[in-house]
Design an enzyme around this catalytic site. Structure first.
Site, PDB file in Angstrom:
ATOM      1  N   ASP A  39       1.721   0.387  -8.529  1.00  0.00           N
ATOM      2  CA  ASP A  39       1.382   1.811  -8.616  1.00  0.00           C
ATOM      3  C   ASP A  39       2.617   2.642  -8.276  1.00  0.00           C
ATOM      4  OD1 ASP A  39      -1.551   3.482  -8.436  1.00  0.00           O
ATOM      5  OD2 ASP A  39       0.239   4.527  -7.710  1.00  0.00           O
ATOM      6  N   ILE A  40       2.801   3.743  -8.989  1.00  0.00           N
ATOM      7  CA  ILE A  40       3.971   4.594  -8.785  1.00  0.00           C
ATOM      8  C   ILE A  40       3.906   5.338  -7.452  1.00  0.00           C
ATOM      9  CG2 ILE A  40       3.131   6.754  -9.830  1.00  0.00           C
ATOM     10  CD1 ILE A  40       5.775   6.784 -11.453  1.00  0.00           C
ATOM     11  N   ASN A  97     -11.929   3.518  -9.755  1.00  0.00           N
ATOM     12  CA  ASN A  97     -12.474   4.867  -9.748  1.00  0.00           C
ATOM     13  C   ASN A  97     -13.065   5.148 -11.113  1.00  0.00           C
ATOM     14  OD1 ASN A  97     -11.585   5.563  -7.095  1.00  0.00           O
ATOM     15  ND2 ASN A  97      -9.505   5.705  -7.893  1.00  0.00           N
ATOM     16  N   GLN A 104     -11.374   9.466 -10.798  1.00  0.00           N
ATOM     17  CA  GLN A 104     -10.539   8.764 -11.776  1.00  0.00           C
ATOM     18  C   GLN A 104      -9.590   9.758 -12.432  1.00  0.00           C
ATOM     19  OE1 GLN A 104     -12.707   6.793 -14.931  1.00  0.00           O
ATOM     20  NE2 GLN A 104     -10.840   6.027 -15.906  1.00  0.00           N
ATOM     21  N   HIS A 110      -8.965   0.666 -15.170  1.00  0.00           N
ATOM     22  CA  HIS A 110      -8.013  -0.092 -14.351  1.00  0.00           C
ATOM     23  C   HIS A 110      -8.642  -0.364 -13.007  1.00  0.00           C
ATOM     24  CE1 HIS A 110      -7.362   4.220 -13.698  1.00  0.00           C
ATOM     25  NE2 HIS A 110      -7.074   3.916 -12.439  1.00  0.00           N
ATOM     26  N   HIS A 112      -7.451  -1.113  -8.891  1.00  0.00           N
ATOM     27  CA  HIS A 112      -6.389  -1.095  -7.902  1.00  0.00           C
ATOM     28  C   HIS A 112      -6.558  -2.332  -7.025  1.00  0.00           C
ATOM     29  CE1 HIS A 112      -5.666   3.424  -8.277  1.00  0.00           C
ATOM     30  NE2 HIS A 112      -6.843   3.282  -8.869  1.00  0.00           N
TER      31      HIS A 112
END
Ligand code: 5GP
Length: 127
Positions: A39-40, A97, A104, A110, A112
């Protein structure tokens, strides 16, 4: 701004662009069914996203419309990524989410994977 869980799929979403290689990512795993990358904006020492290769907006969409092979392949990838990140002994959390209440933000399904420290209670006291 959170997205509705059930819009039509938008192929310009950021994860679709990552899947097409138009935007770079820190990849940790890729196979026929899924791509996993860091994740960024990590929320834990380990924070990896796993996205299916197919075009699904949310868990609602994926669970209703993906093939059995896509669903199996995706979840096997989630487990493999967590294992390869050495999270199985210490433990980890998988979260998705969905929609507005789930906050979301990216309309490509996706999950996490969080780990690397004790993650506390399941939900914060408030948002
Ligand atoms: P959501 O709220 O949709 O479940 O979470 C979306 C996640 O995608 C957020 O944790 C956010 O930091 C991450 N994210 C958004 N844009 C990018 C990006 O361009 N690259 C990566 N690696 N992660 C992103």
């Amino acid at each position: 701004m959170p997205v509705s869980g059930l819009p039509p799929y938008d192929p310009s979403n950021i994860f679709a662009r990552i899947l097409r290689g138009e935007i770079p990512c820190r990849k940790v795993h890729e196979d026929e069914w899924a791509l996993a990358f860091h994740d960024i904006n990590p929320q834990a020492p380990v924070h990896v996203l796993v996205v299916p290769k197919g075009q699904y907006v949310s868990l609602a969409d994926f669970s209703a419309s993906a093939s059995d092979a896509e669903i199996a392949g995706f979840w096997r990838a989630v487990g493999k990524v967590a294992k390869d990140l050495s999270l199985e002994v210490s433990g980890y959390r998988v979260l998705t989410n969905m929609g507005v209440h789930g906050h979301q933000e990216v309309p490509h399904f996706h999950v996490h994977i969080f780990g690397g420290r004790s993650l506390g209670r399941m939900l914060p006291a408030k948002d």
